[in-house]
Design an enzyme around this catalytic site. Structure first.
Site, PDB file in Angstrom:
ATOM      1  N   ASP A   7       1.150  -0.909   0.120  1.00 49.01           N
ATOM      2  CA  ASP A   7      -0.003  -0.102   0.328  1.00 49.01           C
ATOM      3  C   ASP A   7       0.946   1.284  -0.133  1.00 49.01           C
ATOM      4  O   ASP A   7       1.864   1.107   0.676  1.00 49.01           O
ATOM      5  CB  ASP A   7      -0.678   0.177   1.291  1.00 49.01           C
ATOM      6  N   SER A   8       0.414   2.274   0.076  1.00 46.14           N
ATOM      7  CA  SER A   8       1.137   3.822  -0.466  1.00 46.14           C
ATOM      8  C   SER A   8       1.229   4.417   0.961  1.00 46.14           C
ATOM      9  O   SER A   8       2.722   4.575   1.581  1.00 46.14           O
ATOM     10  CB  SER A   8       0.102   4.616  -1.236  1.00 46.14           C
ATOM     11  N   CYS A  18      -3.479  -0.973  -2.318  1.00 45.59           N
ATOM     12  CA  CYS A  18      -3.920   0.378  -2.599  1.00 45.59           C
ATOM     13  C   CYS A  18      -4.930   0.487  -3.719  1.00 45.59           C
ATOM     14  O   CYS A  18      -4.120  -0.585  -5.135  1.00 45.59           O
ATOM     15  CB  CYS A  18      -2.563   0.994  -3.410  1.00 45.59           C
ATOM     16  N   THR A  23      -5.168   2.648  -5.498  1.00 49.69           N
ATOM     17  CA  THR A  23      -4.908   4.260  -6.535  1.00 49.69           C
ATOM     18  C   THR A  23      -3.841   3.253  -7.479  1.00 49.69           C
ATOM     19  O   THR A  23      -3.552   3.114  -9.142  1.00 49.69           O
ATOM     20  CB  THR A  23      -4.205   4.829  -5.995  1.00 49.69           C
ATOM     21  N   CYS A  79     -11.114   2.674  -2.024  1.00 48.16           N
ATOM     22  CA  CYS A  79      -9.997   3.581  -1.394  1.00 48.16           C
ATOM     23  C   CYS A  79      -9.589   2.743  -0.187  1.00 48.16           C
ATOM     24  O   CYS A  79     -10.681   2.273   1.487  1.00 48.16           O
ATOM     25  CB  CYS A  79      -9.584   4.888  -1.454  1.00 48.16           C
ATOM     26  N   THR A  80      -8.612   2.415  -0.239  1.00 52.38           N
ATOM     27  CA  THR A  80      -8.135   1.957   1.439  1.00 52.38           C
ATOM     28  C   THR A  80      -8.411   2.073   3.017  1.00 52.38           C
ATOM     29  O   THR A  80      -9.401   1.369   3.934  1.00 52.38           O
ATOM     30  CB  THR A  80      -6.521   1.750   1.647  1.00 52.38           C
ATOM     31  N   HIS A  81      -8.737   3.233   2.832  1.00 52.70           N
ATOM     32  CA  HIS A  81      -8.914   4.610   4.269  1.00 52.70           C
ATOM     33  C   HIS A  81     -10.806   4.554   4.088  1.00 52.70           C
ATOM     34  O   HIS A  81     -10.800   4.794   5.758  1.00 52.70           O
ATOM     35  CB  HIS A  81      -8.848   5.240   3.899  1.00 52.70           C
ATOM     36  N   GLU A 129      -6.630  10.291   8.041  1.00 49.77           N
ATOM     37  CA  GLU A 129      -5.223   9.818   9.024  1.00 49.77           C
ATOM     38  C   GLU A 129      -4.994  10.986  10.655  1.00 49.77           C
ATOM     39  O   GLU A 129      -4.193  10.275  10.938  1.00 49.77           O
ATOM     40  CB  GLU A 129      -4.314  10.223   7.903  1.00 49.77           C
TER      41      GLU A 129
HETATM   42  N1  DGL Z   1      -3.928   3.926  -0.283  1.00 50.72           N
HETATM   43  C1  DGL Z   1      -4.720   4.828  -1.487  1.00 50.72           C
HETATM   44  C2  DGL Z   1      -5.798   3.610  -1.771  1.00 50.72           C
HETATM   45  O1  DGL Z   1      -6.333   3.243  -1.820  1.00 50.72           O
HETATM   46  C3  DGL Z   1      -4.972   6.020  -0.416  1.00 50.72           C
HETATM   47  C4  DGL Z   1      -3.610   6.421  -0.075  1.00 50.72           C
HETATM   48  C5  DGL Z   1      -3.330   7.690  -1.260  1.00 50.72           C
HETATM   49  O2  DGL Z   1      -3.730   8.221  -2.053  1.00 50.72           O
HETATM   50  O3  DGL Z   1      -2.372   6.995  -1.415  1.00 50.72           O
HETATM   51  O4  DGL Z   1      -6.466   4.049  -3.023  1.00 50.72           O
END
Ligand code: DGL
Length: 281
Positions: free
Chosen positions: A12-13, A75, A77, A193-195, A161
């Site tokens: 993940d990012s 992730c 993205t 999105c993961t969050h 976050e």
């Molecule tokens: N992990 C990213 C996603 O799922 C979200 C956080 C980011 O923008 O890096 O798209």
């Protein structure tokens, strides 16, 4: 760091992929995991496609070097913008590698198609995910009659976050983002999105009971379980070298501030003691 030939890689990012890790561990507790959060360069969601591809390629090479047989791009993205390009470069070219990489877009799109009755599906995600139209493309491949709407929600990741996700400010921002989606009247909303699973209840509350709010994390866990059933050659690599008394372990790695990462991950994983190790990509 030793080689991790029997682990499932999770990329993940930053921190958000911990939602996917949690779902995977719950669904597939018999495996061991290597988590990589690129918290030095997070967020990916507001960056250019070229940059997202470059960062994701470096992450993929990290897992290749560690001898990881199967990596999950948690992730959204990276899955939307970089994975098709990386699949082409490394994974569909015979003889380059026998490693496997799975993303989140296909399993989530498949699940959404199974859920929808009115064939109207909405997607929320980062700017890069929404601009890529990756979910729309996959949904239309599965059913050309599906109607879609995508909405980028760039303020949600920083709010989550910062731990602000249940504050009235976050709710009113989300209401604004969801207004065009409500007008579109979907019966399924993909949290791309993961969050966002962390705000699942707020999404549900605003969208109302007629809309199914679909988290990418659980869809990915179900799809990985199914994938491993269909690919015993990969499954056996994951169990071959591992000590079964030590299954369900996670090795956490990050690219910046390991103490902060560990503290955050600890909260996220329900208080479990976590010590992340810093790595260079
Ligand atoms: N992990 C990213 C996603 O799922 C979200 C956080 C980011 O923008 O890096 O798209």
């Amino acid at each position: 760091m030793p080689l991790f030939g029997h682990m499932i890689g999770i990329f993940d990012s930053g921190y958000g992929g911990l939602t996917v890790l949690k779902a995977l561990r719950k669904r597939l507790p018999q495996y061991n995991y290597l988590y990589l959060g690129d918290n030095l360069r997070v967020p990916y969601g507001s960056r250019s496609s070229e940059t997202i591809r470059e960062f994701s390629e470096e992450a993929l090479q990290f897992f290749f070097k560690k001898n990881i047989p199967l990596t999950v791009f948690a992730c959204n993205t990276a899955s939307a913008v970089a994975l098709p390009f990386l699949q082409e470069k490394y994974l569909r070219t015979p003889g380059v590698t026998d490693r496997k990489v799975l993303g989140v877009i296909i399993p989530v799109a498949e699940k959404a198609i199974k859920i929808t009755k009115n064939k109207r599906i909405a997607i929320v995600g980062t700017r890069a995910t929404i601009n890529s139209k990756a979910y729309e493309k996959e949904l239309h491949k599965l059913d050309p009659n599906i109607k879609t709407i995508g909405q980028a929600c760039p303020l949600l990741v920083p709010l989550i976050e910062e731990g602000w996700h249940h504050k009235p400010e976050a709710r009113s921002i989300l209401k604004k983002y969801l207004a065009p989606i409500k007008d579109f009247a979907p019966d399924t909303l993909i949290l791309g999105c993961t969050h966002y699973p962390i705000m699942h209840d707020v999404f549900e509350d605003i969208m109302g009971t007629r809309v199914h709010v679909l988290d990418s994390s659980t869809a990915v866990a179900d799809s990985l379980a199914d994938y491993l059933n269909r690919h015993p050659e990969i499954e056996s690599q994951l169990t071959k070298n591992s000590d079964s008394s030590k299954s369900g372990t996670v090795t956490f790695t990050c690219t910046d501030a390991p103490e902060r990462f560990s503290e955050f991950a600890q909260k996220f994983m329900g208080g479990e003691k976590i010590t992340a190790e810093i790595v260079k990509l």
